[in-house]
Design an enzyme around this catalytic site. Structure first.
Site, PDB file in Angstrom:
ATOM      1  N   ALA A 133       0.851  -1.189   0.000  1.00 24.20           N
ATOM      2  CA  ALA A 133       0.000   0.000   0.000  1.00 24.20           C
ATOM      3  C   ALA A 133       0.886   1.238   0.000  1.00 24.20           C
ATOM      4  CB  ALA A 133      -0.878  -0.009   1.247  1.00 24.20           C
ATOM      5  N   GLY A 193       0.712  -5.247   0.474  1.00 23.71           N
ATOM      6  CA  GLY A 193      -0.246  -5.412  -0.624  1.00 23.71           C
ATOM      7  C   GLY A 193       0.391  -6.061  -1.847  1.00 23.71           C
ATOM      8  N   GLU A 231       0.118  -9.631  -1.161  1.00 24.38           N
ATOM      9  CA  GLU A 231      -1.304  -9.996  -1.297  1.00 24.38           C
ATOM     10  C   GLU A 231      -1.720 -10.041  -2.765  1.00 24.38           C
ATOM     11  OE1 GLU A 231      -2.283  -6.827   1.511  1.00 24.38           O
ATOM     12  OE2 GLU A 231      -3.464  -8.276   2.627  1.00 24.38           O
ATOM     13  N   GLU A 265       2.990  -5.275   7.510  1.00 26.14           N
ATOM     14  CA  GLU A 265       2.009  -4.316   8.043  1.00 26.14           C
ATOM     15  C   GLU A 265       2.123  -4.127   9.547  1.00 26.14           C
ATOM     16  OE1 GLU A 265       1.389  -6.699   5.849  1.00 26.14           O
ATOM     17  OE2 GLU A 265       0.082  -5.959   4.258  1.00 26.14           O
TER      18      GLU A 265
HETATM   19  N1  COA Z   1       4.469   3.408  -0.189  1.00 34.54           N
HETATM   20  C1  COA Z   1       4.878   4.618  -0.616  1.00 34.54           C
HETATM   21  N2  COA Z   1       6.126   4.874  -1.027  1.00 34.54           N
HETATM   22  C2  COA Z   1       6.990   3.850  -1.017  1.00 34.54           C
HETATM   23  C3  COA Z   1       6.634   2.557  -0.595  1.00 34.54           C
HETATM   24  C4  COA Z   1       5.300   2.344  -0.172  1.00 34.54           C
HETATM   25  N3  COA Z   1       4.843   1.158   0.230  1.00 34.54           N
HETATM   26  N4  COA Z   1       7.710   1.748  -0.689  1.00 34.54           N
HETATM   27  C5  COA Z   1       8.705   2.523  -1.151  1.00 34.54           C
HETATM   28  N5  COA Z   1       8.282   3.787  -1.342  1.00 34.54           N
HETATM   29  C6  COA Z   1       9.046   4.954  -1.800  1.00 34.54           C
HETATM   30  C7  COA Z   1      10.013   5.429  -0.723  1.00 34.54           C
HETATM   31  O1  COA Z   1       9.371   6.293   0.199  1.00 34.54           O
HETATM   32  C8  COA Z   1      11.045   6.129  -1.554  1.00 34.54           C
HETATM   33  O2  COA Z   1      10.576   7.403  -1.924  1.00 34.54           O
HETATM   34  P1  COA Z   1      11.578   8.687  -1.980  1.00 34.54           P
HETATM   35  O3  COA Z   1      12.530   8.347  -3.082  1.00 34.54           O
HETATM   36  O4  COA Z   1      10.667   9.799  -2.296  1.00 34.54           O
HETATM   37  O5  COA Z   1      12.225   8.741  -0.636  1.00 34.54           O
HETATM   38  C9  COA Z   1      11.103   5.282  -2.833  1.00 34.54           C
HETATM   39  O6  COA Z   1       9.882   4.559  -2.875  1.00 34.54           O
HETATM   40  C10 COA Z   1      12.233   4.288  -2.799  1.00 34.54           C
HETATM   41  O7  COA Z   1      12.152   3.531  -1.609  1.00 34.54           O
HETATM   42  P2  COA Z   1      13.451   3.093  -0.796  1.00 34.54           P
HETATM   43  O8  COA Z   1      13.008   2.601   0.547  1.00 34.54           O
HETATM   44  O9  COA Z   1      14.460   4.182  -0.814  1.00 34.54           O
HETATM   45  O10 COA Z   1      13.937   1.902  -1.725  1.00 34.54           O
HETATM   46  P3  COA Z   1      14.792   0.621  -1.333  1.00 34.54           P
HETATM   47  O11 COA Z   1      15.109  -0.040  -2.641  1.00 34.54           O
HETATM   48  O12 COA Z   1      15.908   0.959  -0.406  1.00 34.54           O
HETATM   49  O13 COA Z   1      13.804  -0.349  -0.499  1.00 34.54           O
HETATM   50  C11 COA Z   1      11.700  -1.457  -0.084  1.00 34.54           C
HETATM   51  C12 COA Z   1      12.675  -0.923  -1.140  1.00 34.54           C
HETATM   52  C13 COA Z   1      10.474  -1.944  -0.857  1.00 34.54           C
HETATM   53  C14 COA Z   1      12.328  -2.604   0.706  1.00 34.54           C
HETATM   54  C15 COA Z   1      11.327  -0.346   0.914  1.00 34.54           C
HETATM   55  O14 COA Z   1      10.952   0.808   0.169  1.00 34.54           O
HETATM   56  C16 COA Z   1      10.164  -0.687   1.828  1.00 34.54           C
HETATM   57  O15 COA Z   1      10.362  -1.353   2.850  1.00 34.54           O
HETATM   58  N6  COA Z   1       8.965  -0.193   1.501  1.00 34.54           N
HETATM   59  C17 COA Z   1       7.778  -0.378   2.354  1.00 34.54           C
HETATM   60  C18 COA Z   1       7.231  -1.790   2.292  1.00 34.54           C
HETATM   61  C19 COA Z   1       6.039  -1.950   3.220  1.00 34.54           C
HETATM   62  O16 COA Z   1       6.138  -1.803   4.431  1.00 34.54           O
HETATM   63  N7  COA Z   1       4.865  -2.245   2.639  1.00 34.54           N
HETATM   64  C20 COA Z   1       3.646  -2.456   3.382  1.00 34.54           C
HETATM   65  C21 COA Z   1       2.788  -1.269   3.366  1.00 34.54           C
HETATM   66  S1  COA Z   1       1.327  -1.491   4.312  1.00 34.54           S
END
Ligand code: COA
Length: 261
Positions: free
Chosen positions: A69, A112, A115, A135
Protein backbone atom coordinates in the site's frame (compact mmCIF):
# COMPACT_ATOMS: atom_id res chain seq x y z
CA UNK A 1 -6.16 -9.66 -31.16
CA UNK A 2 -7.28 -7.58 -28.12
CA UNK A 3 -5.94 -4.02 -28.05
CA UNK A 4 -3.13 -3.29 -25.59
CA UNK A 5 -4.12 -1.12 -22.62
CA UNK A 6 -1.37 1.34 -21.83
CA UNK A 7 -1.82 3.71 -18.93
CA UNK A 8 0.89 5.60 -17.10
CA UNK A 9 0.81 3.14 -14.20
CA UNK A 10 -0.05 -0.19 -15.82
CA UNK A 11 1.38 -1.30 -19.14
CA UNK A 12 -0.74 -4.07 -20.52
CA UNK A 13 -0.18 -6.00 -23.71
CA UNK A 14 -1.32 -9.22 -25.32
CA UNK A 15 0.75 -11.84 -27.07
CA UNK A 16 -1.27 -14.71 -28.51
CA UNK A 17 -3.70 -15.73 -25.77
CA UNK A 18 -1.59 -14.37 -22.89
CA UNK A 19 -2.21 -10.88 -21.48
CA UNK A 20 0.56 -9.20 -19.52
CA UNK A 21 -0.05 -6.36 -17.04
CA UNK A 22 3.14 -4.65 -15.84
CA UNK A 23 2.99 -2.27 -12.90
CA UNK A 24 4.92 0.91 -13.61
CA UNK A 25 5.42 3.26 -10.70
CA UNK A 26 9.17 2.95 -10.24
CA UNK A 27 9.59 6.11 -8.15
CA UNK A 28 7.44 4.57 -5.38
CA UNK A 29 8.54 0.95 -5.86
CA UNK A 30 5.17 0.12 -7.47
CA UNK A 31 3.33 1.02 -4.25
CA UNK A 32 -0.38 0.45 -4.79
CA UNK A 33 -1.83 3.95 -5.02
CA UNK A 34 -5.59 4.25 -5.66
CA UNK A 35 -4.82 5.24 -9.26
CA UNK A 36 -2.59 2.21 -9.83
CA UNK A 37 -5.19 -0.12 -8.29
CA UNK A 38 -7.91 1.37 -10.47
CA UNK A 39 -5.81 1.00 -13.62
CA UNK A 40 -4.88 -2.59 -12.78
CA UNK A 41 -8.43 -3.67 -11.89
CA UNK A 42 -9.71 -2.05 -15.11
CA UNK A 43 -7.13 -3.91 -17.19
CA UNK A 44 -7.84 -7.24 -15.49
CA UNK A 45 -11.61 -6.84 -15.99
CA UNK A 46 -11.13 -5.94 -19.68
CA UNK A 47 -8.97 -9.01 -20.26
CA UNK A 48 -11.31 -11.22 -18.24
CA UNK A 49 -14.18 -10.19 -20.51
CA UNK A 50 -12.17 -10.98 -23.65
CA UNK A 51 -12.57 -14.55 -24.97
CA UNK A 52 -9.25 -14.22 -26.82
CA UNK A 53 -7.37 -14.05 -23.51
CA UNK A 54 -6.70 -17.41 -21.87
CA UNK A 55 -4.36 -16.37 -19.05
CA UNK A 56 -3.27 -13.10 -17.44
CA UNK A 57 0.23 -12.42 -16.08
CA UNK A 58 0.77 -9.64 -13.52
CA UNK A 59 4.38 -8.47 -13.19
CA UNK A 60 6.47 -5.62 -11.88
CA UNK A 61 10.08 -4.83 -12.76
CA UNK A 62 13.33 -6.72 -12.07
CA UNK A 63 13.70 -4.78 -8.81
CA UNK A 64 10.19 -4.77 -7.43
CA UNK A 65 6.86 -6.51 -7.92
CA UNK A 66 5.05 -4.11 -5.57
CA UNK A 67 6.03 -2.52 -2.23
CA UNK A 68 2.50 -2.65 -0.88
CA UNK A 69 0.00 0.00 0.00
CA UNK A 70 1.07 3.58 -0.54
CA UNK A 71 2.29 4.42 2.97
CA UNK A 72 2.22 8.17 2.29
CA UNK A 73 -1.47 8.04 1.40
CA UNK A 74 -2.17 5.56 4.20
CA UNK A 75 -0.58 7.84 6.82
CA UNK A 76 -2.99 10.65 5.90
CA UNK A 77 -6.09 8.48 5.69
CA UNK A 78 -8.79 9.00 8.31
CA UNK A 79 -11.02 6.26 9.64
CA UNK A 80 -14.08 7.09 7.54
CA UNK A 81 -11.90 7.22 4.41
CA UNK A 82 -10.45 3.78 5.21
CA UNK A 83 -13.97 2.34 5.38
CA UNK A 84 -15.01 3.80 2.03
CA UNK A 85 -11.67 3.44 0.28
CA UNK A 86 -11.69 1.87 -3.24
CA UNK A 87 -8.98 -0.58 -2.09
CA UNK A 88 -11.69 -2.85 -0.66
CA UNK A 89 -13.36 -3.05 -4.05
CA UNK A 90 -9.96 -3.57 -5.72
CA UNK A 91 -9.33 -6.89 -3.95
CA UNK A 92 -12.86 -8.07 -4.69
CA UNK A 93 -12.54 -7.09 -8.35
CA UNK A 94 -9.34 -9.10 -8.73
CA UNK A 95 -10.74 -12.09 -6.84
CA UNK A 96 -13.71 -12.13 -9.21
CA UNK A 97 -11.53 -12.59 -12.30
CA UNK A 98 -12.49 -15.94 -13.85
CA UNK A 99 -9.47 -16.15 -16.14
CA UNK A 100 -6.44 -17.86 -14.56
CA UNK A 101 -3.88 -15.32 -13.32
CA UNK A 102 -0.13 -15.82 -12.84
CA UNK A 103 1.94 -13.47 -10.67
CA UNK A 104 5.48 -13.00 -11.98
CA UNK A 105 7.45 -11.78 -8.97
CA UNK A 106 10.95 -10.35 -9.09
CA UNK A 107 12.34 -8.30 -6.21
CA UNK A 108 10.08 -7.08 -3.42
CA UNK A 109 6.49 -8.29 -2.97
CA UNK A 110 5.63 -6.72 0.36
CA UNK A 111 2.33 -6.02 2.10
CA UNK A 112 -0.25 -5.41 -0.62
CA UNK A 113 2.40 -6.60 -3.11
CA UNK A 114 2.50 -10.00 -1.41
CA UNK A 115 -1.30 -10.00 -1.30
CA UNK A 116 -1.43 -9.14 -5.00
CA UNK A 117 0.72 -12.19 -5.72
CA UNK A 118 -1.48 -14.33 -3.43
CA UNK A 119 -4.73 -13.30 -5.14
CA UNK A 120 -3.27 -14.70 -8.37
CA UNK A 121 -3.76 -18.41 -9.02
CA UNK A 122 -0.09 -19.26 -9.49
CA UNK A 123 3.17 -17.52 -8.62
CA UNK A 124 6.43 -17.69 -10.54
CA UNK A 125 9.27 -16.03 -8.65
CA UNK A 126 12.72 -14.86 -9.58
CA UNK A 127 15.45 -16.17 -7.29
CA UNK A 128 15.71 -12.50 -6.15
CA UNK A 129 12.10 -12.31 -4.95
CA UNK A 130 11.43 -11.23 -1.37
CA UNK A 131 7.97 -11.67 0.07
CA UNK A 132 6.55 -10.40 3.33
CA UNK A 133 3.57 -8.97 5.20
CA UNK A 134 5.26 -6.12 7.13
CA UNK A 135 2.01 -4.32 8.04
CA UNK A 136 2.44 -5.17 11.74
CA UNK A 137 5.64 -3.09 11.80
CA UNK A 138 3.52 -0.07 10.81
CA UNK A 139 0.81 -0.68 13.41
CA UNK A 140 -1.75 -2.27 11.11
CA UNK A 141 -2.48 -5.74 9.70
CA UNK A 142 -2.90 -6.99 6.11
CA UNK A 143 -6.18 -5.80 4.61
CA UNK A 144 -6.06 -7.25 1.10
CA UNK A 145 -6.53 -10.91 1.93
CA UNK A 146 -3.04 -11.56 3.34
CA UNK A 147 -4.09 -13.23 6.60
CA UNK A 148 -6.69 -15.42 4.90
CA UNK A 149 -4.88 -16.45 1.73
CA UNK A 150 -1.55 -16.94 3.50
CA UNK A 151 -3.15 -19.11 6.21
CA UNK A 152 -4.85 -21.24 3.56
CA UNK A 153 -1.69 -21.53 1.46
CA UNK A 154 0.89 -22.21 4.17
CA UNK A 155 -1.15 -23.24 7.24
CA UNK A 156 -2.05 -21.33 10.39
CA UNK A 157 1.24 -21.65 12.29
CA UNK A 158 3.45 -20.37 9.49
CA UNK A 159 1.01 -17.60 8.52
CA UNK A 160 0.82 -16.52 12.14
CA UNK A 161 4.59 -16.17 12.38
CA UNK A 162 4.85 -14.21 9.13
CA UNK A 163 1.96 -11.86 9.97
CA UNK A 164 3.03 -11.32 13.59
CA UNK A 165 6.71 -10.70 12.90
CA UNK A 166 6.42 -9.05 9.49
CA UNK A 167 9.71 -10.69 8.49
CA UNK A 168 10.65 -10.99 4.84
CA UNK A 169 11.27 -14.36 3.22
CA UNK A 170 12.95 -15.31 -0.03
CA UNK A 171 11.92 -17.25 -3.12
CA UNK A 172 13.40 -20.52 -1.91
CA UNK A 173 11.42 -20.44 1.35
CA UNK A 174 8.30 -19.28 -0.51
CA UNK A 175 8.57 -22.31 -2.76
CA UNK A 176 9.23 -24.64 0.17
CA UNK A 177 6.17 -23.49 2.13
CA UNK A 178 3.94 -23.72 -0.92
CA UNK A 179 3.29 -20.15 -2.06
CA UNK A 180 5.46 -20.23 -5.16
CA UNK A 181 4.95 -22.68 -8.01
CA UNK A 182 8.30 -22.15 -9.67
CA UNK A 183 11.57 -20.29 -8.97
CA UNK A 184 13.39 -18.98 -12.04
CA UNK A 185 16.88 -17.55 -12.55
CA UNK A 186 17.08 -13.81 -12.18
CA UNK A 187 17.03 -12.98 -15.88
CA UNK A 188 14.44 -15.63 -16.73
CA UNK A 189 11.54 -14.97 -14.33
CA UNK A 190 9.24 -13.17 -16.74
CA UNK A 191 9.75 -15.63 -19.59
CA UNK A 192 9.18 -18.53 -17.16
CA UNK A 193 5.89 -16.96 -16.02
CA UNK A 194 4.77 -16.27 -19.59
CA UNK A 195 5.70 -19.81 -20.61
CA UNK A 196 3.50 -21.21 -17.83
CA UNK A 197 0.71 -18.79 -18.81
CA UNK A 198 1.00 -19.89 -22.46
CA UNK A 199 0.56 -23.49 -21.46
CA UNK A 200 -2.56 -22.66 -19.40
CA UNK A 201 -3.90 -20.46 -22.21
CA UNK A 202 -3.58 -23.36 -24.67
CA UNK A 203 -6.10 -25.38 -22.66
CA UNK A 204 -9.83 -25.25 -23.52
CA UNK A 205 -10.88 -21.90 -22.01
CA UNK A 206 -14.23 -22.89 -20.54
CA UNK A 207 -12.70 -25.92 -18.81
CA UNK A 208 -9.84 -23.74 -17.52
CA UNK A 209 -12.31 -21.31 -15.94
CA UNK A 210 -14.38 -24.12 -14.46
CA UNK A 211 -11.22 -25.73 -13.09
CA UNK A 212 -10.18 -22.44 -11.45
CA UNK A 213 -13.62 -22.06 -9.92
CA UNK A 214 -13.57 -25.63 -8.62
CA UNK A 215 -10.14 -25.36 -7.00
CA UNK A 216 -11.06 -22.02 -5.37
CA UNK A 217 -14.22 -23.65 -3.98
CA UNK A 218 -11.95 -25.83 -1.83
CA UNK A 219 -11.15 -22.76 0.30
CA UNK A 220 -14.75 -21.64 0.54
CA UNK A 221 -16.74 -24.70 1.48
CA UNK A 222 -16.87 -27.97 3.37
CA UNK A 223 -15.54 -31.04 1.56
CA UNK A 224 -19.02 -32.40 0.83
CA UNK A 225 -20.29 -29.08 -0.54
CA UNK A 226 -17.02 -28.69 -2.49
CA UNK A 227 -17.35 -32.15 -4.01
CA UNK A 228 -20.93 -31.36 -4.97
CA UNK A 229 -19.82 -28.11 -6.60
CA UNK A 230 -17.01 -29.90 -8.43
CA UNK A 231 -19.50 -32.41 -9.80
CA UNK A 232 -21.75 -29.64 -11.18
CA UNK A 233 -18.78 -27.89 -12.77
CA UNK A 234 -17.60 -31.20 -14.25
CA UNK A 235 -21.05 -31.73 -15.75
CA UNK A 236 -20.86 -28.24 -17.28
CA UNK A 237 -17.48 -29.13 -18.81
CA UNK A 238 -19.06 -32.30 -20.23
CA UNK A 239 -21.61 -30.09 -22.03
CA UNK A 240 -19.00 -28.13 -24.01
CA UNK A 241 -18.11 -28.62 -27.67
CA UNK A 242 -14.48 -28.35 -26.65
CA UNK A 243 -14.64 -31.57 -24.66
CA UNK A 244 -16.05 -33.38 -27.71
CA UNK A 245 -13.15 -31.95 -29.73
CA UNK A 246 -10.57 -32.75 -27.01
CA UNK A 247 -11.62 -36.38 -26.78
CA UNK A 248 -12.00 -36.79 -30.54
CA UNK A 249 -8.54 -35.30 -31.14
CA UNK A 250 -7.05 -37.72 -28.63
CA UNK A 251 -8.66 -40.70 -30.34
CA UNK A 252 -7.65 -39.43 -33.80
CA UNK A 253 -4.07 -38.81 -32.58
CA UNK A 254 -4.02 -35.12 -33.59
CA UNK A 255 -3.73 -31.84 -31.67
CA UNK A 256 -7.12 -30.45 -30.53
CA UNK A 257 -8.54 -27.23 -31.92
CA UNK A 258 -10.45 -25.56 -29.11
CA UNK A 259 -13.02 -22.89 -29.88
CA UNK A 260 -14.18 -21.85 -26.44
CA UNK A 261 -17.65 -23.29 -26.92
N1 COA B 1 4.47 3.41 -0.19
C1 COA B 1 4.88 4.62 -0.62
N2 COA B 1 6.13 4.87 -1.03
C2 COA B 1 6.99 3.85 -1.02
C3 COA B 1 6.63 2.56 -0.59
C4 COA B 1 5.30 2.34 -0.17
N3 COA B 1 4.84 1.16 0.23
N4 COA B 1 7.71 1.75 -0.69
C5 COA B 1 8.71 2.52 -1.15
N5 COA B 1 8.28 3.79 -1.34
C6 COA B 1 9.05 4.95 -1.80
C7 COA B 1 10.01 5.43 -0.72
O1 COA B 1 9.37 6.29 0.20
C8 COA B 1 11.05 6.13 -1.55
O2 COA B 1 10.58 7.40 -1.92
P1 COA B 1 11.58 8.69 -1.98
O3 COA B 1 12.53 8.35 -3.08
O4 COA B 1 10.67 9.80 -2.30
O5 COA B 1 12.22 8.74 -0.64
C9 COA B 1 11.10 5.28 -2.83
O6 COA B 1 9.88 4.56 -2.87
C10 COA B 1 12.23 4.29 -2.80
O7 COA B 1 12.15 3.53 -1.61
P2 COA B 1 13.45 3.09 -0.80
O8 COA B 1 13.01 2.60 0.55
O9 COA B 1 14.46 4.18 -0.81
O10 COA B 1 13.94 1.90 -1.73
P3 COA B 1 14.79 0.62 -1.33
O11 COA B 1 15.11 -0.04 -2.64
O12 COA B 1 15.91 0.96 -0.41
O13 COA B 1 13.80 -0.35 -0.50
C11 COA B 1 11.70 -1.46 -0.08
C12 COA B 1 12.67 -0.92 -1.14
C13 COA B 1 10.47 -1.94 -0.86
C14 COA B 1 12.33 -2.60 0.71
C15 COA B 1 11.33 -0.35 0.91
O14 COA B 1 10.95 0.81 0.17
C16 COA B 1 10.16 -0.69 1.83
O15 COA B 1 10.36 -1.35 2.85
N6 COA B 1 8.97 -0.19 1.50
C17 COA B 1 7.78 -0.38 2.35
C18 COA B 1 7.23 -1.79 2.29
C19 COA B 1 6.04 -1.95 3.22
O16 COA B 1 6.14 -1.80 4.43
N7 COA B 1 4.86 -2.25 2.64
C20 COA B 1 3.65 -2.46 3.38
C21 COA B 1 2.79 -1.27 3.37
S1 COA B 1 1.33 -1.49 4.31
Amino acid sequence: MPAPIVTELVRASVDGRVALCRLHRPEARNALSPELMEALADAIERFDADPEVGCIVIAGSDEVFAAGADIGALARREFHEAVLHPAAAFWRRLAECRTPMVAAVSGFALGGGCELALVCDLIVASETAEFGQPEITLGIIPGGGGTQRLARAVGKQRAMELVLTGRRFGAEEAERIGIVNRVAKKREWLEAAIELARRIASRPPIAARLAKQAVLAADETTISAGLEQERRLYELAMATEDRVEGMRAFLEKRPPEYRGR
